[in-house]
Design a protein around this motif. Structure first.
Motif, PDB file in Angstrom:
ATOM      1  N   TRP A  65       2.245   5.858   3.319  1.00 30.55           N
ATOM      2  CA  TRP A  65       1.674   4.968   2.349  1.00 30.55           C
ATOM      3  C   TRP A  65       2.081   3.437   2.988  1.00 30.55           C
ATOM      4  CZ3 TRP A  65       5.364   1.892   0.292  1.00 30.55           C
ATOM      5  CH2 TRP A  65       6.606   2.324   0.374  1.00 30.55           C
ATOM      6  N   ALA A  66       3.149   3.380   3.580  1.00 33.86           N
ATOM      7  CA  ALA A  66       3.688   1.944   3.710  1.00 33.86           C
ATOM      8  C   ALA A  66       2.616   0.993   4.629  1.00 33.86           C
ATOM      9  CB  ALA A  66       5.205   2.071   4.264  1.00 33.86           C
ATOM     10  N   GLY A  67       2.319   1.720   5.768  1.00 35.83           N
ATOM     11  CA  GLY A  67       1.253   1.173   6.507  1.00 35.83           C
ATOM     12  C   GLY A  67      -0.102   0.968   5.877  1.00 35.83           C
ATOM     13  N   GLU A  68      -0.289   1.888   4.887  1.00 35.57           N
ATOM     14  CA  GLU A  68      -1.630   1.403   4.386  1.00 35.57           C
ATOM     15  C   GLU A  68      -1.398   0.231   3.376  1.00 35.57           C
ATOM     16  OE1 GLU A  68      -2.903   4.976   2.222  1.00 35.57           O
ATOM     17  OE2 GLU A  68      -3.032   6.392   3.829  1.00 35.57           O
ATOM     18  N   LEU A  70       0.700  -2.476   3.546  1.00 35.86           N
ATOM     19  CA  LEU A  70       0.851  -3.582   4.312  1.00 35.86           C
ATOM     20  C   LEU A  70      -0.617  -3.949   4.779  1.00 35.86           C
ATOM     21  CD1 LEU A  70       3.781  -2.716   6.761  1.00 35.86           C
ATOM     22  CD2 LEU A  70       3.459  -4.378   4.844  1.00 35.86           C
ATOM     23  N   ARG A  71      -1.642  -3.060   4.787  1.00 36.05           N
ATOM     24  CA  ARG A  71      -3.017  -3.838   4.969  1.00 36.05           C
ATOM     25  C   ARG A  71      -3.872  -4.083   3.920  1.00 36.05           C
ATOM     26  NH1 ARG A  71      -2.266   0.971   8.745  1.00 36.05           N
ATOM     27  NH2 ARG A  71      -3.559   2.141   7.394  1.00 36.05           N
ATOM     28  N   GLN A  72      -3.023  -4.011   2.844  1.00 33.48           N
ATOM     29  CA  GLN A  72      -3.793  -4.479   1.629  1.00 33.48           C
ATOM     30  C   GLN A  72      -3.172  -5.628   0.897  1.00 33.48           C
ATOM     31  OE1 GLN A  72      -5.256  -0.851  -0.803  1.00 33.48           O
ATOM     32  NE2 GLN A  72      -3.934   0.384   0.785  1.00 33.48           N
ATOM     33  N   PRO A  73      -3.496  -6.621   1.214  1.00 35.12           N
ATOM     34  CA  PRO A  73      -2.625  -7.948   0.685  1.00 35.12           C
ATOM     35  C   PRO A  73      -2.696  -7.849  -0.995  1.00 35.12           C
ATOM     36  CG  PRO A  73      -4.333  -8.677   2.306  1.00 35.12           C
ATOM     37  CD  PRO A  73      -4.368  -7.311   1.989  1.00 35.12           C
ATOM     38  N   VAL A 179       8.539   7.106  -6.494  1.00 38.02           N
ATOM     39  CA  VAL A 179       9.368   6.970  -5.427  1.00 38.02           C
ATOM     40  C   VAL A 179       8.808   5.827  -4.347  1.00 38.02           C
ATOM     41  CG1 VAL A 179      10.651   7.822  -3.664  1.00 38.02           C
ATOM     42  CG2 VAL A 179      10.531   9.153  -5.584  1.00 38.02           C
ATOM     43  N   GLU A 180       7.540   6.039  -4.210  1.00 36.23           N
ATOM     44  CA  GLU A 180       7.168   4.934  -3.085  1.00 36.23           C
ATOM     45  C   GLU A 180       7.045   3.566  -3.623  1.00 36.23           C
ATOM     46  OE1 GLU A 180       5.392   8.894  -1.964  1.00 36.23           O
ATOM     47  OE2 GLU A 180       5.879   7.950  -3.995  1.00 36.23           O
ATOM     48  N   SER A 181       6.619   3.562  -4.991  1.00 33.33           N
ATOM     49  CA  SER A 181       6.440   2.245  -5.560  1.00 33.33           C
ATOM     50  C   SER A 181       7.865   1.688  -5.690  1.00 33.33           C
ATOM     51  CB  SER A 181       5.832   2.469  -7.046  1.00 33.33           C
ATOM     52  OG  SER A 181       5.835   1.106  -7.776  1.00 33.33           O
ATOM     53  N   LEU A 182       8.856   2.632  -6.129  1.00 29.04           N
ATOM     54  CA  LEU A 182      10.359   1.972  -6.037  1.00 29.04           C
ATOM     55  C   LEU A 182      10.710   1.316  -4.921  1.00 29.04           C
ATOM     56  CD1 LEU A 182      12.670   1.434  -7.872  1.00 29.04           C
ATOM     57  CD2 LEU A 182      13.470   3.479  -7.158  1.00 29.04           C
ATOM     58  N   ALA A 183      10.544   2.135  -3.906  1.00 26.44           N
ATOM     59  CA  ALA A 183      10.732   1.557  -2.434  1.00 26.44           C
ATOM     60  C   ALA A 183      10.332   0.241  -2.333  1.00 26.44           C
ATOM     61  CB  ALA A 183      10.529   2.592  -1.414  1.00 26.44           C
ATOM     62  N   ALA A 184       8.738  -0.036  -2.432  1.00 24.52           N
ATOM     63  CA  ALA A 184       7.936  -1.142  -2.211  1.00 24.52           C
ATOM     64  C   ALA A 184       8.636  -2.383  -3.071  1.00 24.52           C
ATOM     65  CB  ALA A 184       6.540  -0.899  -2.355  1.00 24.52           C
ATOM     66  N   GLU A 185       8.898  -2.112  -4.229  1.00 25.87           N
ATOM     67  CA  GLU A 185       9.478  -3.178  -5.053  1.00 25.87           C
ATOM     68  C   GLU A 185      10.866  -3.503  -4.909  1.00 25.87           C
ATOM     69  OE1 GLU A 185       9.014  -1.274  -8.896  1.00 25.87           O
ATOM     70  OE2 GLU A 185       6.928  -0.886  -8.567  1.00 25.87           O
TER      71      GLU A 185
END
Length: 337
Positions: A65-68, A70-73, A179-185
């Motif tokens: 998900w992280a790579g995806e 990063l490609r979506q400003p 979990v992914e959202s918390l990591a990004a935030e």
């Protein structure tokens, strides 16, 4: 329609109770971190949350998900907004608990569903049913009564409710797992938080190394306190109906309220009880209406599915639209104070 096996539902319920129970008992944790101030505690929460969640994602190998992202400003921008709003929410909540405002903080999460509905009407042009209007009106009356009781607007409650409702609105648009959202935030929060801690340490005002190993471990455990309930929530959300999750979410402010009154011994004069009673009445109206509407939509969907095949497709679409048209009731979001 498929139903989860009974064992799966039990596991989901246990995880739901665990998640909302931990969020409800978190006011017992923040005072343990004194003499650290609210801002230092918040910064440690951001830093250690990323460490904990990052380690969990490494073990689970969930990084696609992280790579995806990063490609979506646009999504990155929304994540930044979510991180900013939840920073305000977390910081205010920690300050409120450690300053003796646990009851007022709990009120923020009681009225959060009402604020979410109001934002849906004002920002998304959603239409409410009469009972929902009654609930919102009762909630507004409660704020007036509580303003009289406090001698001021219950600004802590309102700021917590509006910041969390805004966070939920942004999260719906981001559409990432908990979990992914918390990591990004927390990745967005990490460098400013780490910079603040370095600056605080350079001034000699940091408590992380000055108050002993136990204090340092307690500050570092803020990452676990933040992420562990979220993991349990994720396990519950995929196993039990949303209506059940919506009811379980009231455990959090109930526990916080009870802790404020009976453990922290905060004052509850009659006018404050009256204001809370109006809030609880509004939530009862809202929850009853949401459950009634969900049952009606479920029955319609079941009827259409069992109908002859010539009418099944049209009927299923109609029933699905009815289910989708249910205006927002209690809105469980996968992050808490």
């Amino acid at each position: 329609m498929t139903r989860k096996p009974r064992g799966e539902r039990h596991i989901g319920l246990l995880n739901g109770f665990a998640a909302y129970g931990m969020w409800g008992l978190v006011p017992l944790y923040w005072p343990l971190l004194k003499p650290a101030g609210a801002t230092e505690i918040l910064a440690h929460r951001m830093v250690w949350s990323l460490v904990f969640v990052g380690a969990a994602l490494l073990v689970l190998r969930r990084w696609a998900w992280a790579g995806e992202l990063l490609r979506q400003p646009r999504k990155l921008g929304l994540i930044t907004v979510a991180a900013t709003v939840i920073t305000v929410n977390w910081g205010l909540y920690i300050w409120a608990v450690n300053s003796g405002h646990v009851v007022e903080a709990s009120l923020g999460y009681f009225i959060n569903p009402l604020v979410t509905i109001a934002m849906g009407v004002l920002l998304l042009k959603e239409r409410l049913r009469p009972v929902q209007w009654a609930a919102v009106g009762t909630g507004c009356a409660a704020v007036v009564v509580l303003t009289i009781g406090y001698g001021r607007l219950p600004w802590i409650s309102l700021c917590l409710a509006f910041s969390f409702a805004t966070y939920g609105l942004v999260k719906k648009k981001v559409n990432l797992g908990g979990v992914e959202s918390l990591a990004a935030e927390t990745a967005v929060q990490f460098l400013p938080a780490l910079g603040f801690l370095v600056w605080l340490s350079a001034r000699g005002d940091a408590t992380f190394t000055a108050e002993g190993t136990g204090h340092a471990l307690l500050l570092a455990s803020a990452g676990i306190v933040t992420a562990l309930p979220l993991v349990c929530f994720g396990a519950a959300a995929i196993r039990v109906p949303l209506s059940t999750i919506g009811l379980l979410q009231y455990m959090t402010p109930v526990f916080q309220f009870l802790l404020g009154v009976f453990y922290f011994h905060e004052e509850m004069p009659p006018e404050r009880w009256a204001g809370f009673a109006l809030v609880w009445l509004a939530l009862a109206l809202l929850t009853g209406d949401a459950l009634r509407t969900a049952r009606r939509a479920s029955r319609a969907l079941t009827t259409e599915i069992s109908a002859p095949s010539t009418t099944r497709t049209t009927g299923t679409v109609s029933a699905a639209r009815k289910a989708d048209s249910v205006a927002p009731g209690p809105d469980p979001v996968d992050a808490r104070p």
